[in-house]
Design an enzyme around this catalytic site. Structure first.
Site, PDB file in Angstrom:
ATOM      1  CG  ASP A 104       2.605 -95.691 -23.815  1.00  0.00           C
ATOM      2  OD1 ASP A 104       2.851 -96.737 -24.433  1.00  0.00           O
ATOM      3  OD2 ASP A 104       2.553 -94.581 -24.372  1.00  0.00           O
TER       4      ASP A 104
ATOM      5  CD  GLU B  52       9.783 -97.563 -27.191  1.00  0.00           C
ATOM      6  OE1 GLU B  52      10.062 -96.410 -27.562  1.00  0.00           O
ATOM      7  OE2 GLU B  52       8.903 -98.245 -27.744  1.00  0.00           O
TER       8      GLU B  52
END
Length: 561
Positions: A52, A228
């Site tokens: 991430d 997302e």
């Protein structure tokens, strides 16, 4: 922060184990087959579980952060001047007031941090979701990432993956993933992207300003899942919203939308996705997969680059090293950015940006490719690659003249509590790890050695313990929380011993040496299956830990042949 003075407020066991001469050697075939030529560098730029990625820039300085879940300290932060050579400068969440993961499973804690520099007030912001400690969505800030970060401001909204956007006119916004409005969920995995106005004085979203700007994804009729990781960028007066879509697995991708207003409406690009490996042959060589969860930045050469996560599965298709940080150039010469070669099989090497020299693994820059990480623990400051689980390293670690002393806590590696274990990430599918251990266990309750850990329920423990008057090395496998001893051997310990684990893809072999040279195998080769997310689930990669406990339950036994 020096570690030498910690023993003053922690009662150190008289026979606390001392670890020294830690040597990790990566030996992946892909790097032997693809040596770097002049003007090239490797991607992933950060190997091992650094998922991430999010990135920001102030002047010539780039800063990048990553998810850390229940690892302590949390949110590793890296600095670069050129997007190739990276130095870890610390962790954003390095205090117990910022990170309360002491009672949570390894895959809870900190998800998907975003880092943004606000030129309007010369301040850096790191916003994230912390699934622990009653935090939820939160933001910390600093004027200088080298000097530490504020305590968290709790934010009043639900959902995950928040990101800030600072417009030229001084206005600020938060975008994030959320569930659809109550009663509006159309299918499993249906999510929305929301935007809020953000009050920079109060460090809080402005109540009542929330608005759904993406429902489901690029095309709701196709039932897209898990929109997302949103980020907004401004270019040529227009607002671009980039998101991950498809979930962080085989269908992962990156998509982009455009608007004339930060609050929308947003129109998807006609050529989505702009990054994915999902359409390719599953049998391709040197497979990189799951590409997505990206962030864009303008490079020192004026061109754009994107950092994102991907995986490199082993020969069994299993993901042991976790989701890693990759980089690709981005072509933004047209209306929409596109990752260069982001939809074809990814190569291990890239061309250097103009004028940049590859110094990875030198001068304090993070290594990549096949590298060796040696640590004698003689510095009073631990390398930032060493991390704890659920609690601060300082609670159990002290540096001594002989090496690193770990004061064993009465906590087992299978418990959801802070453990007395110092970890670093497995960064290759094939590696050898060797440590010297000086330890005389006083009872069967004491054990010290190595743990290979995917989670509290999936791990190997390989360590020295006692049974009656004898010392034994035991190898324990824990799967779904159920442990069994798969090997044990009685040994004579007159001086420090060396423990070794060697991984060749899915095959892991444990051994030891009492004379410094001749390594004796303990048990048969075992499978790394339980160290993969395929088997263990969760979001982390495997970690190699120096482990000590005074609550040992791995006891030598007669093995039934």
């Amino acid at each position: 922060m020096g570690l030498s003075g910690n023993s003053q407020h922690v009662k150190v066991a008289k026979n606390a184990p001392v670890f020294s001469n830690s040597v990790y050697v990566g030996s992946d075939k892909i790097y032997n087959d693809h040596p770097l030529q002049e003007g090239e560098f490797y991607t992933p730029i950060l190997q091992g579980a650094y998922p991430d990625p999010a990135i920001t820039r102030k002047g010539e300085d780039y800063y990048m952060v990553h998810s850390s879940f229940a690892i302590f300290p949390g949110v590793p932060i890296f600095h670069s001047k050129d997007l190739v050579n990276w130095t870890q400068i610390g962790h954003v969440l390095d205090r117990t007031s910022q990170l309360k993961v002491h009672d949570t499973g390894i895959s809870a804690g900190v998800y998907a941090p975003a880092i943004k520099y606000n030129a309007n007030n010369d301040t850096f912001y790191m916003i994230t979701t912390q699934f622990a400690g009653g935090f939820g969505n939160m933001v910390v800030k600093t004027k200088d990432p080298l000097k530490g970060w504020s305590d968290p401001h709790k934010l009043k909204f639900d959902g995950i993956d928040p990101s800030l956007f600072f417009d030229d006119n001084g206005k600020a916004y938060v975008v994030h993933n959320d569930a659809p409005d109550k009663g509006q969920e159309l299918y499993q995995g249906h999510r929305v992207i929301k935007i809020w106005d953000y009050d920079l004085e109060k460090d809080q979203v402005v109540a009542g300003t929330d608005k759904i700007i993406v429902n489901g994804g690029v095309d709701l009729s196709k039932k897209p899942i898990w929109i997302e990781a949103p980020h907004i960028y401004k270019k040529n007066g227009r607002y671009y919203l980039m998101c991950a879509e498809g979930g962080t697995g085989g269908w992962h991708s990156e998509v982009i939308f455009v608007s004339d207003n930060p609050r929308g409406p947003y129109t998807p690009a006609p050529n989505n996705p702009i990054l994915s490996q999902r359409y390719l042959s599953p049998n391709r060589a040197n497979k990189v997969d799951w590409a997505g969860h990206a962030d864009l930045v303008e490079g020192p050469d004026g061109k754009y680059y994107g950092v994102f996560l991907g995986i490199r599965p082993n020969e069994m298709g299993r993901v042991n090293i976790g989701r890693e940080t990759f980089i690709l150039p981005v072509d933004w010469s047209g209306e929409f950015p596109v990752f260069t070669n982001g939809l074809v099989p990814m190569e291990p090497k890239l061309k250097m940006p103009a004028g940049v020299k590859n110094k990875t693994g030198q001068e304090g820059f993070f290594p990549n490719g096949n590298f060796t990480f040696t640590d004698n623990f003689t510095s009073d400051k631990l390398d930032y690659r060493w991390v704890g689980l659920r609690g601060p390293r300082e609670a159990f670690v002290a540096t001594t003249k002989k090496g690193l002393q770990i004061n064993p806590l009465p906590v087992n590696i299978k418990e959801v509590k802070p453990t007395s274990t110092l970890f670093h990430r497995q960064q290759h599918n094939s590696f050898t790890y060797t440590i010297t251990l000086d330890f005389k266990p006083a009872s069967e309750k004491e054990l010290a050695g190595i743990t290979l850990l995917q989670s509290e329920k999936f791990n190997y423990v390989y360590g020295l313990t006692r049974k009656d008057k004898d010392l034994y090395l035991v190898l324990e496998r824990t799967e779904k929380g159920v442990s069994r001893i798969i090997a044990s051997t009685k040994i004579e310990v007159k001086k420090p011993i060396q423990l070794r684990v060697k991984a060749d893809g899915d095959n892991y072999q444990f051994s030891y040496a009492t004379n410094g040279t001749d390594f004796v195998k303990v048990g048969e080769t075992v499978s790394g299956d339980i160290l993969s997310t395929n088997v263990a689930g969760g979001f982390t990669g495997a970690m190699i830990g120096l482990y000590a406990t005074s609550a040992n339950d791995a006891h030598p036994q007669k093995l039934i042949q």
